[in-house]
Write a protein that holds these residues in place. Structure first.
Motif, mmCIF file in Angstrom:
data_model
loop_
_atom_site.group_PDB
_atom_site.id
_atom_site.type_symbol
_atom_site.label_atom_id
_atom_site.label_comp_id
_atom_site.label_asym_id
_atom_site.label_seq_id
_atom_site.Cartn_x
_atom_site.Cartn_y
_atom_site.Cartn_z
ATOM 1 N N GLN A 180 0.817 -1.207 0.000
ATOM 2 C CA GLN A 180 0.000 0.000 0.000
ATOM 3 C C GLN A 180 0.856 1.264 0.000
ATOM 4 O OE1 GLN A 180 -2.821 -0.128 3.237
ATOM 5 N NE2 GLN A 180 -3.682 -2.066 2.555
ATOM 6 N N GLU A 204 -3.212 8.628 -1.275
ATOM 7 C CA GLU A 204 -3.910 9.024 -2.497
ATOM 8 C C GLU A 204 -4.288 7.768 -3.263
ATOM 9 O OE1 GLU A 204 -1.969 11.880 -4.958
ATOM 10 O OE2 GLU A 204 -1.605 13.256 -3.298
ATOM 11 N N ASN A 205 -5.562 7.626 -3.557
ATOM 12 C CA ASN A 205 -6.053 6.450 -4.293
ATOM 13 C C ASN A 205 -5.600 5.149 -3.641
ATOM 14 O OD1 ASN A 205 -7.304 8.120 -6.256
ATOM 15 N ND2 ASN A 205 -5.355 8.316 -7.321
ATOM 16 N N GLU A 206 -5.710 5.105 -2.317
ATOM 17 C CA GLU A 206 -5.391 3.918 -1.512
ATOM 18 C C GLU A 206 -3.912 3.532 -1.554
ATOM 19 O OE1 GLU A 206 -8.186 0.711 -1.922
ATOM 20 O OE2 GLU A 206 -9.806 2.103 -2.363
ATOM 21 N N LYS A 207 -3.036 4.497 -1.875
ATOM 22 C CA LYS A 207 -1.591 4.252 -1.904
ATOM 23 C C LYS A 207 -0.894 5.429 -1.218
ATOM 24 C CE LYS A 207 1.684 1.808 -4.360
ATOM 25 N NZ LYS A 207 1.704 0.396 -4.581
ATOM 26 N N TRP A 208 0.068 5.103 -0.342
ATOM 27 C CA TRP A 208 0.842 6.142 0.338
ATOM 28 C C TRP A 208 1.980 6.575 -0.574
ATOM 29 C CZ3 TRP A 208 -0.608 8.349 4.846
ATOM 30 C CH2 TRP A 208 -1.593 7.701 5.586
ATOM 31 N N ASP A 224 4.111 3.411 -1.909
ATOM 32 C CA ASP A 224 4.925 3.556 -3.111
ATOM 33 C C ASP A 224 6.348 3.056 -2.837
ATOM 34 O OD1 ASP A 224 5.128 4.899 -5.851
ATOM 35 O OD2 ASP A 224 6.825 5.768 -4.753
#
Length: 70
Positions: free
Chosen positions: A28, A42-46, A30
């Motif tokens: 989850q 953002e959009n389920e991603k850190w 980057d």
């Protein structure tokens, strides 16, 4: 939502969010994120917030210089 990456522990990235550390699964987060980065969900991603990370680094540098002044 914002947080600061504290460290990596096995399959988790420990992110301080609102003063509490939370274990976030690596998938989850980057892959370019590193400890000390300010991150945003953002959009389920850190992902790293470059401007906020740079600002935090500069603030810490100034505080360290104040502490170590002669």
């Amino acid at each position: 939502m914002k947080g600061i990456v504290d460290r990596f522990e096995g399959p988790f990235v420990v992110i301080e969010i609102g003063g509490k550390c939370e274990d976030i699964p690596r998938e989850q987060v980057d892959p370019g994120v590193k400890p000390g980065d300010v991150v945003e969900l953002e959009n389920e991603k850190w992902i790293t917030n470059e401007a906020a990370t740079k600002s935090a680094e500069e603030r810490i540098k100034r505080l360290a210089e104040e502490v170590w002044e002669d």
